[in-house]
Design an enzyme around this catalytic site. Structure first.
Site, PDB file in Angstrom:
ATOM      1  N   LYS A  17      35.046  40.212  40.384  1.00 15.22           N
ATOM      2  CA  LYS A  17      36.165  41.140  40.112  1.00 15.22           C
ATOM      3  C   LYS A  17      37.316  40.789  41.111  1.00 15.22           C
ATOM      4  CE  LYS A  17      36.194  41.096  35.561  1.00 15.22           C
ATOM      5  NZ  LYS A  17      37.175  42.192  34.136  1.00 15.22           N
ATOM      6  N   TYR A  21      29.528  43.064  40.302  1.00 12.49           N
ATOM      7  CA  TYR A  21      30.484  43.365  39.177  1.00 12.49           C
ATOM      8  C   TYR A  21      32.021  43.201  40.268  1.00 12.49           C
ATOM      9  CZ  TYR A  21      33.804  44.787  35.896  1.00 12.49           C
ATOM     10  OH  TYR A  21      34.691  45.091  35.096  1.00 12.49           O
ATOM     11  N   GLN A  52      34.468  44.265  22.837  1.00 11.00           N
ATOM     12  CA  GLN A  52      35.504  45.822  21.981  1.00 11.00           C
ATOM     13  C   GLN A  52      37.092  45.873  23.069  1.00 11.00           C
ATOM     14  OE1 GLN A  52      35.451  50.451  23.844  1.00 11.00           O
ATOM     15  NE2 GLN A  52      36.937  48.960  25.052  1.00 11.00           N
ATOM     16  N   GLU A  60      36.995  49.483  38.416  1.00  8.62           N
ATOM     17  CA  GLU A  60      35.545  48.949  39.926  1.00  8.62           C
ATOM     18  C   GLU A  60      36.062  48.863  41.577  1.00  8.62           C
ATOM     19  OE1 GLU A  60      32.564  50.258  38.695  1.00  8.62           O
ATOM     20  OE2 GLU A  60      31.557  49.099  39.900  1.00  8.62           O
ATOM     21  N   THR A  81      40.161  45.861  37.311  1.00  7.12           N
ATOM     22  CA  THR A  81      39.292  46.748  36.880  1.00  7.12           C
ATOM     23  C   THR A  81      39.505  47.827  38.376  1.00  7.12           C
ATOM     24  OG1 THR A  81      37.210  48.102  36.256  1.00  7.12           O
ATOM     25  CG2 THR A  81      37.403  44.844  37.649  1.00  7.12           C
TER      26      THR A  81
HETATM   27  P1  NAP Z   1      32.610  43.935  26.266  1.00 11.48           P
HETATM   28  O1  NAP Z   1      33.104  44.031  25.598  1.00 11.48           O
HETATM   29  O2  NAP Z   1      31.624  42.741  26.635  1.00 11.48           O
HETATM   30  O3  NAP Z   1      33.155  41.548  25.968  1.00 11.48           O
HETATM   31  C1  NAP Z   1      33.264  40.933  26.777  1.00 11.48           C
HETATM   32  C2  NAP Z   1      33.897  39.771  26.185  1.00 11.48           C
HETATM   33  O4  NAP Z   1      33.288  38.494  27.645  1.00 11.48           O
HETATM   34  C3  NAP Z   1      32.521  38.832  25.306  1.00 11.48           C
HETATM   35  O5  NAP Z   1      33.691  38.824  23.911  1.00 11.48           O
HETATM   36  C4  NAP Z   1      31.641  38.142  25.376  1.00 11.48           C
HETATM   37  O6  NAP Z   1      31.425  37.098  24.600  1.00 11.48           O
HETATM   38  C5  NAP Z   1      32.330  37.113  26.789  1.00 11.48           C
HETATM   39  N1  NAP Z   1      32.225  36.307  27.489  1.00 11.48           N
HETATM   40  C6  NAP Z   1      30.843  36.844  28.120  1.00 11.48           C
HETATM   41  N2  NAP Z   1      30.649  36.059  29.237  1.00 11.48           N
HETATM   42  C7  NAP Z   1      31.436  34.655  28.380  1.00 11.48           C
HETATM   43  C8  NAP Z   1      31.153  33.980  29.026  1.00 11.48           C
HETATM   44  N3  NAP Z   1      30.929  32.992  29.867  1.00 11.48           N
HETATM   45  N4  NAP Z   1      32.066  32.351  28.498  1.00 11.48           N
HETATM   46  C9  NAP Z   1      33.013  33.434  27.634  1.00 11.48           C
HETATM   47  N5  NAP Z   1      33.467  34.080  26.977  1.00 11.48           N
HETATM   48  C10 NAP Z   1      32.457  35.202  27.980  1.00 11.48           C
HETATM   49  O7  NAP Z   1      34.115  43.748  27.347  1.00 11.48           O
HETATM   50  P2  NAP Z   1      34.954  44.604  27.491  1.00 11.48           P
HETATM   51  O8  NAP Z   1      35.270  45.998  27.401  1.00 11.48           O
HETATM   52  O9  NAP Z   1      35.787  44.328  26.086  1.00 11.48           O
HETATM   53  O10 NAP Z   1      36.488  44.381  28.233  1.00 11.48           O
HETATM   54  C11 NAP Z   1      37.182  42.965  28.219  1.00 11.48           C
HETATM   55  C12 NAP Z   1      37.519  43.199  29.898  1.00 11.48           C
HETATM   56  O11 NAP Z   1      38.029  43.930  30.555  1.00 11.48           O
HETATM   57  C13 NAP Z   1      36.255  42.607  30.509  1.00 11.48           C
HETATM   58  O12 NAP Z   1      37.125  41.219  31.443  1.00 11.48           O
HETATM   59  C14 NAP Z   1      35.790  43.603  31.625  1.00 11.48           C
HETATM   60  O13 NAP Z   1      35.074  43.195  32.340  1.00 11.48           O
HETATM   61  C15 NAP Z   1      37.084  43.986  31.434  1.00 11.48           C
HETATM   62  N6  NAP Z   1      37.591  46.020  32.249  1.00 11.48           N
HETATM   63  C16 NAP Z   1      37.156  46.302  30.877  1.00 11.48           C
HETATM   64  C17 NAP Z   1      37.290  47.677  31.325  1.00 11.48           C
HETATM   65  C18 NAP Z   1      36.636  48.825  30.316  1.00 11.48           C
HETATM   66  O14 NAP Z   1      36.623  49.995  30.337  1.00 11.48           O
HETATM   67  N7  NAP Z   1      36.497  48.234  29.408  1.00 11.48           N
HETATM   68  C19 NAP Z   1      37.580  48.244  32.341  1.00 11.48           C
HETATM   69  C20 NAP Z   1      38.104  47.606  32.940  1.00 11.48           C
HETATM   70  C21 NAP Z   1      38.109  46.087  32.642  1.00 11.48           C
HETATM   71  P3  NAP Z   1      30.268  37.255  24.483  1.00 11.48           P
HETATM   72  O15 NAP Z   1      30.078  38.316  22.754  1.00 11.48           O
HETATM   73  O16 NAP Z   1      29.079  35.623  23.281  1.00 11.48           O
HETATM   74  O17 NAP Z   1      29.264  37.467  25.211  1.00 11.48           O
HETATM   75  O1  G4F Z   2      29.545  53.027  31.520  1.00  6.75           O
HETATM   76  P1  G4F Z   2      29.484  52.831  32.564  1.00  6.75           P
HETATM   77  O2  G4F Z   2      28.618  52.092  32.565  1.00  6.75           O
HETATM   78  O3  G4F Z   2      30.897  52.484  33.801  1.00  6.75           O
HETATM   79  P2  G4F Z   2      31.067  51.564  34.801  1.00  6.75           P
HETATM   80  O4  G4F Z   2      29.753  51.597  35.651  1.00  6.75           O
HETATM   81  O5  G4F Z   2      32.520  52.523  35.178  1.00  6.75           O
HETATM   82  O6  G4F Z   2      31.369  50.659  34.185  1.00  6.75           O
HETATM   83  C1  G4F Z   2      32.748  50.509  33.229  1.00  6.75           C
HETATM   84  O7  G4F Z   2      34.316  50.414  33.163  1.00  6.75           O
HETATM   85  C2  G4F Z   2      34.841  49.508  34.922  1.00  6.75           C
HETATM   86  C3  G4F Z   2      36.509  50.019  34.877  1.00  6.75           C
HETATM   87  O8  G4F Z   2      35.952  51.016  35.817  1.00  6.75           O
HETATM   88  C4  G4F Z   2      34.550  47.985  34.182  1.00  6.75           C
HETATM   89  F1  G4F Z   2      35.358  47.245  34.718  1.00  6.75           F
HETATM   90  C5  G4F Z   2      33.070  47.662  33.785  1.00  6.75           C
HETATM   91  O9  G4F Z   2      33.815  46.497  32.894  1.00  6.75           O
HETATM   92  C6  G4F Z   2      32.580  48.573  32.327  1.00  6.75           C
HETATM   93  O10 G4F Z   2      33.839  48.208  31.435  1.00  6.75           O
HETATM   94  O11 G4F Z   2      28.706  53.926  33.889  1.00  6.75           O
HETATM   95  C7  G4F Z   2      29.385  54.361  34.512  1.00  6.75           C
HETATM   96  C8  G4F Z   2      28.860  55.428  34.692  1.00  6.75           C
HETATM   97  C9  G4F Z   2      28.831  55.069  36.421  1.00  6.75           C
HETATM   98  O12 G4F Z   2      29.266  56.036  36.982  1.00  6.75           O
HETATM   99  C10 G4F Z   2      26.761  55.109  35.758  1.00  6.75           C
HETATM  100  O13 G4F Z   2      26.374  55.150  37.123  1.00  6.75           O
HETATM  101  O14 G4F Z   2      28.166  56.487  34.674  1.00  6.75           O
HETATM  102  C11 G4F Z   2      26.657  56.459  35.239  1.00  6.75           C
HETATM  103  N1  G4F Z   2      25.975  56.402  34.041  1.00  6.75           N
HETATM  104  C12 G4F Z   2      24.341  57.619  34.281  1.00  6.75           C
HETATM  105  N2  G4F Z   2      23.919  57.627  33.872  1.00  6.75           N
HETATM  106  C13 G4F Z   2      25.074  55.730  33.255  1.00  6.75           C
HETATM  107  C14 G4F Z   2      24.420  55.794  32.668  1.00  6.75           C
HETATM  108  N3  G4F Z   2      25.212  55.172  32.868  1.00  6.75           N
HETATM  109  C15 G4F Z   2      25.094  54.018  32.163  1.00  6.75           C
HETATM  110  N4  G4F Z   2      25.771  52.697  31.193  1.00  6.75           N
HETATM  111  N5  G4F Z   2      23.919  54.294  32.147  1.00  6.75           N
HETATM  112  C16 G4F Z   2      23.694  55.215  31.917  1.00  6.75           C
HETATM  113  O15 G4F Z   2      22.472  56.147  31.923  1.00  6.75           O
END
Ligand code: NAP
Ligand code: G4F
Length: 345
Positions: free
Chosen positions: A151, A147, A12, A125, A123
């Site tokens: 992190k 996770y 994303q 998290e 994050t």
């Molecule tokens: P995402 O959509 O799940 O994308 C993860 C990316 O990491 C994908 O491009 C995936 O490649 C790549 N990847 C996974 N394992 C790998 C490996 N072993 N070697 C190389 N690439 C690998 O995550 P996102 O939501 O864009 O988030 C980006 C970063 O921000 C992540 O580190 C996530 O933990 C962190 N983060 C996200 C949020 C959020 O709310 N979105 C919040 C805080 C922090 P493939 O396409 O090949 O699977």
């Molecule tokens: O959307 P989630 O899976 O995101 P979560 O666990 O907050 O993690 C995301 O945000 C983090 C930053 O705080 C990132 F670091 C991480 O990589 C990721 O992007 O779940 C959000 C909440 C949780 O409390 C979960 O228990 O939604 C609750 N939930 C309730 N029902 C559910 C569901 N989550 C998922 N995925 N699916 C359900 O059916």
């Protein structure tokens, strides 16, 4: 022309960051993993503008090679096993990618181009069982998932390389950020996809876990701007990036259905809770024990004051607008698929 290397480019955030850097005139190199079928994920539409390099966070030799090819001014480490629920199923792979992988990247930078600026995707998290509310850069960390634990290592090793080797290394402590490009397993996208499928008659019920969980949700397109800003400062530092608002999963569900013209009313409690269509009386939302986690992060709420004052970062998209954008995106996609398949919606 500045050069950037992005790991996790197919995810994303990778797509929004790539669009931003291309707009700013960067040459963008993206790390991709070899798959049995070539798949550029969210950057399919930008393929011709990116130079892809095959590498993996668990393979330092491949990251050194990526650094040698890209010779980047800036490295954005977005790659991760990012789905919290999966981290209990694959704790070791999660640690290899999200913890050791960060050291692999930092070492590769040190070997090839130590002056390159580094962004680590930390994050909210990591706050887990929150020790104070709202959370800031100084709030004690208490992760609640493999996770989050992995992190936390990535966060501290980034700080440590900054302090040990004077590298320009920053961590962005980003709270949840979403978009129409969000992976389908995350709760926001699971909801908006289900709302669209229910509206189009392809699904009867949306099953969720803990709807009391509260998150500080923002828009991914706003948050990648903060990543870039962090690498443009005089000194490297860590920043919380958040909306400063918290909402429950239940609120997200209600709003998404409302955007699709469906009003829900709730009945029952706990595992028996149901979201019922006020018009038809049908149960559209129900609880399934399978989606609860072994340990939950009940509430997240960030305070982005430091980013606002130092980076001059502001979000543009609020909660309601985010839910609208995601619901409309899925409604358009699903109804298009239905029309294309000749199914009567
Ligand atoms: P995402 O959509 O799940 O994308 C993860 C990316 O990491 C994908 O491009 C995936 O490649 C790549 N990847 C996974 N394992 C790998 C490996 N072993 N070697 C190389 N690439 C690998 O995550 P996102 O939501 O864009 O988030 C980006 C970063 O921000 C992540 O580190 C996530 O933990 C962190 N983060 C996200 C949020 C959020 O709310 N979105 C919040 C805080 C922090 P493939 O396409 O090949 O699977
Ligand atoms: O959307 P989630 O899976 O995101 P979560 O666990 O907050 O993690 C995301 O945000 C983090 C930053 O705080 C990132 F670091 C991480 O990589 C990721 O992007 O779940 C959000 C909440 C949780 O409390 C979960 O228990 O939604 C609750 N939930 C309730 N029902 C559910 C569901 N989550 C998922 N995925 N699916 C359900 O059916």
């Amino acid at each position: 022309m500045k050069r950037a290397l992005i790991t996790g480019i197919t995810g994303q955030d990778g797509s929004y960051l790539t669009e931003l850097l291309l707009e700013k005139g960067y040459k963008v190199y993206g790390v991709v993993r070899r798959k049995s079928k070539a798949d550029y994920g969210t950057v399919e539409h930008l393929k011709k503008d990116i130079e892809f390099i095959y590498a993996d966070m668990t393979d330092m030799a491949s990251l050194i090679r990526a650094m040698k090819i890209a010779q980047p001014d800036e490295v954005y480490n977005l790659a991760a096993q990012s789905f919290v629920a999966t981290s209990w199923e694959q704790p070791l792979a999660t640690a290899e990618i999200n913890a050791i992988g960060v050291t692999n990247m930092l070492e590769s930078i040190r070997v090839v181009k130590p002056e390159a600026r580094f962004y680590q995707a930390s994050t909210s998290e990591m706050f887990g069982l929150v020790q104070e509310t709202p959370q800031t850069e100084t709030t004690p960390l208490y992760p609640r998932s493999p996770y989050g634990v992995a992190k936390l290592y990535g966060h501290w090793i980034t700080k440590n390389y900054r302090e040990s080797f004077q590298m320009y290394a920053c961590s962005g402590i980003l709270f949840n950020h979403e978009s129409p490009r969000r992976g389908m397993e995350f709760v926001t996208r699971k909801i908006t996809d289900a709302v669209a499928r229910i509206k189009c008659g392809l699904q009867d019920t949306l099953y969720l876990g803990n709807m009391d969980a509260k998150r500080d949700w923002g828009y991914a397109g706003d948050y990648v701007k903060a990543m870039w800003l962090m690498l443009q400062q005089k000194e490297a530092d860590d920043y919380v990036i958040a909306s400063g608002e918290t909402h429950s999963v239940r609120e997200f569900v209600e709003l998404a259905f409302r955007h699709a013209g469906i009003e829900l009313e709730w009945s029952g409690e706990g595992i028996e809770e149901k979201g019922i269509d006020k018009n038809s009386g049908k149960t559209l939302v129900a609880v399934d024990q399978r989606f609860f986690r072994p340990a939950e992060v009940e509430i997240l709420l960030g305070n982005p004051s430091k980013a606002q004052s130092v980076l001059k970062w502001e979000r543009a998209v609020g909660f309601e607008e985010l839910v609208r954008m995601m619901t409309e995106g899925d409604l358009a996609r699903v109804s298009g698929e239905v029309a294309g398949n000749g199914v009567d919606a």
